[in-house]
Design a protein around this motif. Structure first.
Motif, short mmCIF file in Angstrom:
data_model
loop_
_atom_site.label_atom_id
_atom_site.label_comp_id
_atom_site.label_asym_id
_atom_site.label_seq_id
_atom_site.Cartn_x
_atom_site.Cartn_y
_atom_site.Cartn_z
N SER A 22 0.79 -1.24 0.00
CA SER A 22 0.00 0.00 0.00
C SER A 22 0.82 1.28 0.00
O SER A 22 0.24 2.37 -0.07
CB SER A 22 -0.93 0.00 1.23
OG SER A 22 -1.78 -1.12 1.19
N LEU A 23 2.13 1.20 0.11
CA LEU A 23 2.96 2.41 0.10
C LEU A 23 3.56 2.63 -1.28
O LEU A 23 3.86 1.67 -1.98
CB LEU A 23 4.09 2.29 1.13
CG LEU A 23 3.68 2.09 2.59
CD1 LEU A 23 4.92 2.15 3.48
CD2 LEU A 23 2.64 3.09 3.04
N PRO A 24 3.71 3.89 -1.67
CA PRO A 24 3.38 5.12 -0.95
C PRO A 24 1.88 5.44 -1.03
O PRO A 24 1.24 5.19 -2.05
CB PRO A 24 4.20 6.18 -1.67
CG PRO A 24 4.31 5.66 -3.07
CD PRO A 24 4.40 4.16 -2.94
N PHE A 25 1.34 6.02 0.03
CA PHE A 25 -0.08 6.31 0.10
C PHE A 25 -0.52 7.36 -0.92
O PHE A 25 -1.66 7.35 -1.37
CB PHE A 25 -0.46 6.79 1.50
CG PHE A 25 -0.51 5.71 2.54
CD1 PHE A 25 -1.08 4.47 2.27
CD2 PHE A 25 -0.01 5.93 3.81
CE1 PHE A 25 -1.13 3.48 3.22
CE2 PHE A 25 -0.06 4.94 4.78
CZ PHE A 25 -0.62 3.71 4.49
N ASP A 26 0.39 8.29 -1.25
CA ASP A 26 -0.02 9.44 -2.08
C ASP A 26 0.21 9.25 -3.57
O ASP A 26 0.04 10.18 -4.34
CB ASP A 26 0.70 10.71 -1.60
CG ASP A 26 2.22 10.57 -1.66
OD1 ASP A 26 2.71 9.45 -1.90
OD2 ASP A 26 2.91 11.59 -1.47
N ASP A 27 0.59 8.05 -3.99
CA ASP A 27 0.85 7.80 -5.41
C ASP A 27 0.44 6.37 -5.75
O ASP A 27 1.20 5.44 -5.52
CB ASP A 27 2.34 8.02 -5.71
CG ASP A 27 2.68 7.84 -7.18
OD1 ASP A 27 1.76 7.55 -7.99
OD2 ASP A 27 3.86 7.96 -7.54
#
Length: 274
Positions: free
Chosen positions: A158-163
Protein backbone atom coordinates in the motif's frame (compact mmCIF):
# COMPACT_ATOMS: atom_id res chain seq x y z
CA UNK A 1 -8.13 -30.60 18.14
CA UNK A 2 -7.26 -27.18 19.54
CA UNK A 3 -10.19 -24.78 20.03
CA UNK A 4 -10.27 -21.83 17.67
CA UNK A 5 -9.08 -18.55 19.08
CA UNK A 6 -11.47 -15.60 18.83
CA UNK A 7 -10.33 -13.08 16.23
CA UNK A 8 -12.19 -10.31 18.06
CA UNK A 9 -10.30 -10.75 21.34
CA UNK A 10 -6.70 -9.80 22.02
CA UNK A 11 -4.32 -12.67 21.24
CA UNK A 12 -1.78 -13.41 24.02
CA UNK A 13 0.63 -14.90 21.46
CA UNK A 14 1.45 -17.44 24.13
CA UNK A 15 2.50 -20.07 21.60
CA UNK A 16 5.22 -17.75 20.25
CA UNK A 17 8.53 -17.02 21.95
CA UNK A 18 9.14 -13.27 22.25
CA UNK A 19 12.80 -12.56 21.59
CA UNK A 20 14.55 -9.21 21.88
CA UNK A 21 16.92 -9.00 18.94
CA UNK A 22 19.45 -6.25 18.32
CA UNK A 23 20.62 -5.81 14.73
CA UNK A 24 22.50 -2.86 13.28
CA UNK A 25 22.29 -1.24 16.70
CA UNK A 26 18.46 -1.37 16.77
CA UNK A 27 16.52 -3.55 19.24
CA UNK A 28 13.13 -5.00 18.35
CA UNK A 29 10.89 -7.76 19.69
CA UNK A 30 10.41 -10.72 17.35
CA UNK A 31 7.83 -13.44 18.04
CA UNK A 32 9.22 -16.83 16.99
CA UNK A 33 7.51 -20.22 16.66
CA UNK A 34 7.97 -23.51 14.84
CA UNK A 35 10.78 -25.47 13.24
CA UNK A 36 12.15 -25.71 9.73
CA UNK A 37 13.30 -23.02 7.29
CA UNK A 38 12.60 -19.46 8.36
CA UNK A 39 9.75 -17.30 7.10
CA UNK A 40 9.49 -13.65 8.15
CA UNK A 41 5.87 -12.53 8.56
CA UNK A 42 5.53 -8.73 8.61
CA UNK A 43 2.26 -7.41 10.00
CA UNK A 44 -0.10 -5.02 8.29
CA UNK A 45 -1.17 -1.78 9.93
CA UNK A 46 -1.88 -1.32 12.82
CA UNK A 47 0.18 -4.27 14.10
CA UNK A 48 0.26 -7.97 14.92
CA UNK A 49 -3.49 -8.50 15.17
CA UNK A 50 -5.18 -11.83 15.95
CA UNK A 51 -5.66 -12.26 12.17
CA UNK A 52 -1.95 -11.75 11.50
CA UNK A 53 -1.07 -14.17 14.31
CA UNK A 54 -3.43 -16.75 12.78
CA UNK A 55 -1.59 -16.47 9.48
CA UNK A 56 1.71 -16.86 11.32
CA UNK A 57 0.41 -20.08 12.88
CA UNK A 58 -0.60 -21.40 9.48
CA UNK A 59 2.95 -20.80 8.28
CA UNK A 60 4.35 -22.47 11.41
CA UNK A 61 2.06 -25.48 11.01
CA UNK A 62 3.15 -25.85 7.38
CA UNK A 63 6.66 -26.68 8.59
CA UNK A 64 8.47 -23.37 8.98
CA UNK A 65 10.03 -21.29 11.72
CA UNK A 66 8.04 -18.06 11.85
CA UNK A 67 9.80 -14.82 12.71
CA UNK A 68 7.14 -12.15 13.32
CA UNK A 69 8.80 -8.81 14.13
CA UNK A 70 6.98 -6.14 16.11
CA UNK A 71 7.25 -3.07 13.88
CA UNK A 72 4.36 -0.96 15.23
CA UNK A 73 1.28 -1.20 17.41
CA UNK A 74 0.41 -3.41 20.38
CA UNK A 75 1.30 -7.03 19.74
CA UNK A 76 -1.77 -9.27 19.72
CA UNK A 77 -4.29 -6.43 19.98
CA UNK A 78 -7.59 -6.28 18.12
CA UNK A 79 -7.31 -3.21 15.84
CA UNK A 80 -9.52 -0.45 17.23
CA UNK A 81 -10.32 2.77 15.39
CA UNK A 82 -8.68 5.57 17.38
CA UNK A 83 -5.68 3.55 18.50
CA UNK A 84 -5.17 2.28 14.96
CA UNK A 85 -5.30 5.79 13.54
CA UNK A 86 -2.77 6.99 16.10
CA UNK A 87 -0.38 4.12 15.25
CA UNK A 88 -0.75 4.90 11.55
CA UNK A 89 -0.01 8.60 12.10
CA UNK A 90 3.12 7.81 14.12
CA UNK A 91 4.37 5.35 11.50
CA UNK A 92 3.82 7.87 8.71
CA UNK A 93 6.22 10.35 10.33
CA UNK A 94 8.67 7.77 11.68
CA UNK A 95 12.20 7.82 10.31
CA UNK A 96 11.94 4.03 9.85
CA UNK A 97 9.28 4.22 7.13
CA UNK A 98 8.68 6.01 3.83
CA UNK A 99 4.89 6.17 3.77
CA UNK A 100 4.53 9.11 1.39
CA UNK A 101 7.53 8.90 -0.93
CA UNK A 102 7.87 6.96 -4.16
CA UNK A 103 11.23 5.66 -5.35
CA UNK A 104 12.60 5.28 -1.83
CA UNK A 105 12.97 2.23 0.39
CA UNK A 106 11.96 2.36 4.04
CA UNK A 107 15.08 2.35 6.27
CA UNK A 108 13.58 -0.46 8.39
CA UNK A 109 14.13 -2.84 5.47
CA UNK A 110 17.87 -2.81 6.27
CA UNK A 111 17.07 -4.18 9.73
CA UNK A 112 14.73 -6.76 8.20
CA UNK A 113 17.44 -7.91 5.82
CA UNK A 114 19.71 -8.42 8.81
CA UNK A 115 16.92 -10.39 10.49
CA UNK A 116 16.63 -12.61 7.41
CA UNK A 117 20.35 -13.29 7.53
CA UNK A 118 20.18 -14.12 11.25
CA UNK A 119 17.14 -16.38 10.75
CA UNK A 120 18.83 -18.24 7.90
CA UNK A 121 21.91 -18.88 10.02
CA UNK A 122 19.72 -20.15 12.87
CA UNK A 123 17.31 -22.31 10.86
CA UNK A 124 19.38 -23.49 7.93
CA UNK A 125 17.94 -24.63 4.64
CA UNK A 126 18.38 -23.02 1.23
CA UNK A 127 17.09 -19.64 2.38
CA UNK A 128 14.30 -17.57 3.89
CA UNK A 129 10.75 -16.66 2.91
CA UNK A 130 9.17 -13.28 3.59
CA UNK A 131 5.69 -11.82 3.36
CA UNK A 132 4.73 -8.19 3.84
CA UNK A 133 1.18 -6.90 4.12
CA UNK A 134 -0.31 -3.46 3.50
CA UNK A 135 2.11 -0.95 5.11
CA UNK A 136 4.88 -3.57 4.99
CA UNK A 137 3.71 -5.02 1.68
CA UNK A 138 6.73 -4.04 -0.38
CA UNK A 139 9.30 -4.85 2.28
CA UNK A 140 9.65 -8.46 1.13
CA UNK A 141 10.78 -7.21 -2.29
CA UNK A 142 13.45 -4.88 -0.89
CA UNK A 143 14.60 -7.74 1.34
CA UNK A 144 15.63 -9.57 -1.85
CA UNK A 145 18.80 -7.48 -1.66
CA UNK A 146 19.75 -9.99 1.06
CA UNK A 147 20.83 -13.17 -0.73
CA UNK A 148 19.22 -15.49 1.85
CA UNK A 149 15.70 -14.29 0.88
CA UNK A 150 14.37 -16.64 -1.81
CA UNK A 151 10.57 -16.46 -1.54
CA UNK A 152 9.11 -12.92 -1.43
CA UNK A 153 5.35 -12.35 -1.15
CA UNK A 154 3.70 -8.93 -1.45
CA UNK A 155 0.18 -8.85 -0.01
CA UNK A 156 -1.73 -5.64 -0.84
CA UNK A 157 1.41 -3.42 -0.86
CA UNK A 158 0.00 0.00 0.00
CA UNK A 159 2.96 2.41 0.10
CA UNK A 160 3.38 5.12 -0.95
CA UNK A 161 -0.08 6.31 0.10
CA UNK A 162 -0.02 9.44 -2.08
CA UNK A 163 0.85 7.80 -5.41
CA UNK A 164 -1.25 4.82 -6.61
CA UNK A 165 1.36 3.97 -9.25
CA UNK A 166 4.35 4.59 -7.00
CA UNK A 167 6.75 1.92 -5.78
CA UNK A 168 8.26 2.12 -2.31
CA UNK A 169 11.73 1.10 -3.41
CA UNK A 170 14.70 2.96 -4.84
CA UNK A 171 15.15 2.57 -8.64
CA UNK A 172 18.67 1.14 -8.33
CA UNK A 173 17.41 -1.37 -5.78
CA UNK A 174 14.51 -2.63 -7.90
CA UNK A 175 16.93 -2.95 -10.82
CA UNK A 176 19.23 -5.05 -8.63
CA UNK A 177 16.28 -7.18 -7.51
CA UNK A 178 15.18 -7.78 -11.10
CA UNK A 179 18.68 -8.85 -12.10
CA UNK A 180 18.77 -11.27 -9.18
CA UNK A 181 15.33 -12.70 -10.01
CA UNK A 182 16.45 -13.39 -13.56
CA UNK A 183 19.88 -14.67 -12.61
CA UNK A 184 18.53 -17.15 -10.04
CA UNK A 185 15.22 -17.93 -11.79
CA UNK A 186 13.12 -16.57 -8.89
CA UNK A 187 9.68 -14.98 -8.80
CA UNK A 188 7.68 -12.58 -6.65
CA UNK A 189 4.10 -13.43 -5.66
CA UNK A 190 1.69 -10.52 -5.14
CA UNK A 191 -1.97 -10.32 -4.09
CA UNK A 192 -4.68 -7.66 -3.99
CA UNK A 193 -8.43 -7.33 -4.16
CA UNK A 194 -9.78 -5.69 -7.29
CA UNK A 195 -11.49 -2.84 -5.41
CA UNK A 196 -8.78 -2.17 -2.82
CA UNK A 197 -8.61 1.58 -2.11
CA UNK A 198 -5.00 1.41 -0.93
CA UNK A 199 -3.42 -0.99 -3.41
CA UNK A 200 -4.80 -0.20 -6.84
CA UNK A 201 -4.28 -1.64 -10.31
CA UNK A 202 -1.74 1.09 -11.14
CA UNK A 203 0.65 -0.24 -8.50
CA UNK A 204 0.59 -3.79 -9.83
CA UNK A 205 1.08 -2.41 -13.35
CA UNK A 206 4.16 -0.55 -12.13
CA UNK A 207 5.56 -3.71 -10.53
CA UNK A 208 4.91 -5.65 -13.73
CA UNK A 209 6.74 -3.01 -15.78
CA UNK A 210 9.69 -3.04 -13.39
CA UNK A 211 9.98 -6.81 -12.90
CA UNK A 212 8.45 -8.29 -16.04
CA UNK A 213 7.32 -11.91 -15.93
CA UNK A 214 9.11 -12.37 -12.60
CA UNK A 215 6.20 -10.50 -10.99
CA UNK A 216 3.31 -12.97 -10.56
CA UNK A 217 0.13 -11.06 -9.72
CA UNK A 218 -3.10 -12.42 -8.28
CA UNK A 219 -6.12 -10.10 -8.26
CA UNK A 220 -9.10 -11.41 -6.31
CA UNK A 221 -12.67 -10.22 -6.90
CA UNK A 222 -14.17 -8.07 -4.18
CA UNK A 223 -16.82 -10.73 -3.65
CA UNK A 224 -14.07 -13.00 -2.29
CA UNK A 225 -13.45 -10.70 0.68
CA UNK A 226 -14.93 -11.73 4.02
CA UNK A 227 -16.94 -9.11 5.86
CA UNK A 228 -17.73 -10.97 9.07
CA UNK A 229 -15.66 -10.73 12.27
CA UNK A 230 -13.98 -7.53 11.10
CA UNK A 231 -12.19 -5.50 13.75
CA UNK A 232 -13.38 -1.87 13.99
CA UNK A 233 -10.24 -0.48 12.31
CA UNK A 234 -10.82 -2.59 9.21
CA UNK A 235 -14.54 -1.96 9.12
CA UNK A 236 -14.38 1.81 9.57
CA UNK A 237 -10.93 2.97 8.47
CA UNK A 238 -9.87 0.50 5.79
CA UNK A 239 -13.48 0.25 4.57
CA UNK A 240 -12.76 -1.77 1.42
CA UNK A 241 -11.64 -5.28 0.50
CA UNK A 242 -7.97 -5.23 1.44
CA UNK A 243 -6.32 -7.90 3.62
CA UNK A 244 -6.13 -11.01 1.46
CA UNK A 245 -4.73 -13.52 3.99
CA UNK A 246 -5.75 -11.88 7.25
CA UNK A 247 -8.77 -9.68 8.05
CA UNK A 248 -10.70 -10.32 4.83
CA UNK A 249 -9.84 -14.00 4.46
CA UNK A 250 -12.81 -16.38 4.51
CA UNK A 251 -11.68 -19.50 6.34
CA UNK A 252 -13.74 -22.01 4.35
CA UNK A 253 -12.72 -24.62 1.80
CA UNK A 254 -13.07 -23.46 -1.77
CA UNK A 255 -12.74 -19.75 -0.98
CA UNK A 256 -10.35 -17.71 -3.18
CA UNK A 257 -8.61 -16.31 -0.11
CA UNK A 258 -7.93 -19.81 1.20
CA UNK A 259 -6.57 -20.71 -2.25
CA UNK A 260 -4.28 -17.65 -1.98
CA UNK A 261 -3.09 -18.75 1.45
CA UNK A 262 -2.38 -22.26 0.22
CA UNK A 263 -0.53 -20.96 -2.83
CA UNK A 264 1.69 -18.86 -0.56
CA UNK A 265 2.45 -21.84 1.70
CA UNK A 266 3.25 -23.96 -1.37
CA UNK A 267 5.49 -21.19 -2.70
CA UNK A 268 7.44 -21.19 0.56
CA UNK A 269 7.66 -24.99 0.53
CA UNK A 270 8.92 -25.06 -3.06
CA UNK A 271 11.56 -22.36 -2.66
CA UNK A 272 12.76 -23.39 0.80
CA UNK A 273 12.85 -27.16 0.38
CA UNK A 274 16.27 -28.63 1.06
Amino acid sequence: MKPRRSLLEDDPLDDFEPRTITLDGVLKTVHVAGTGPAVIVMAEMPGISPHVARFGRWVRDAGFTVYMPSLFGRDGAVPEVEEGKAILRRACVSAEFRALASRQSSPVTQWLRSLARLAHEACGGPGVGAIGMCFTGNFALTMMLERSVLAPVLSQPSLPFDDPAGLEIAPEEIDAVRRRLEREDLTVLAYRFEGDRFCKAQRFAAYAEALGERFVARVLPDSAAGRDALAPFFEQVVASPHSVVTAHLIDEAGQPTIAARDEILSFFAHRLAS
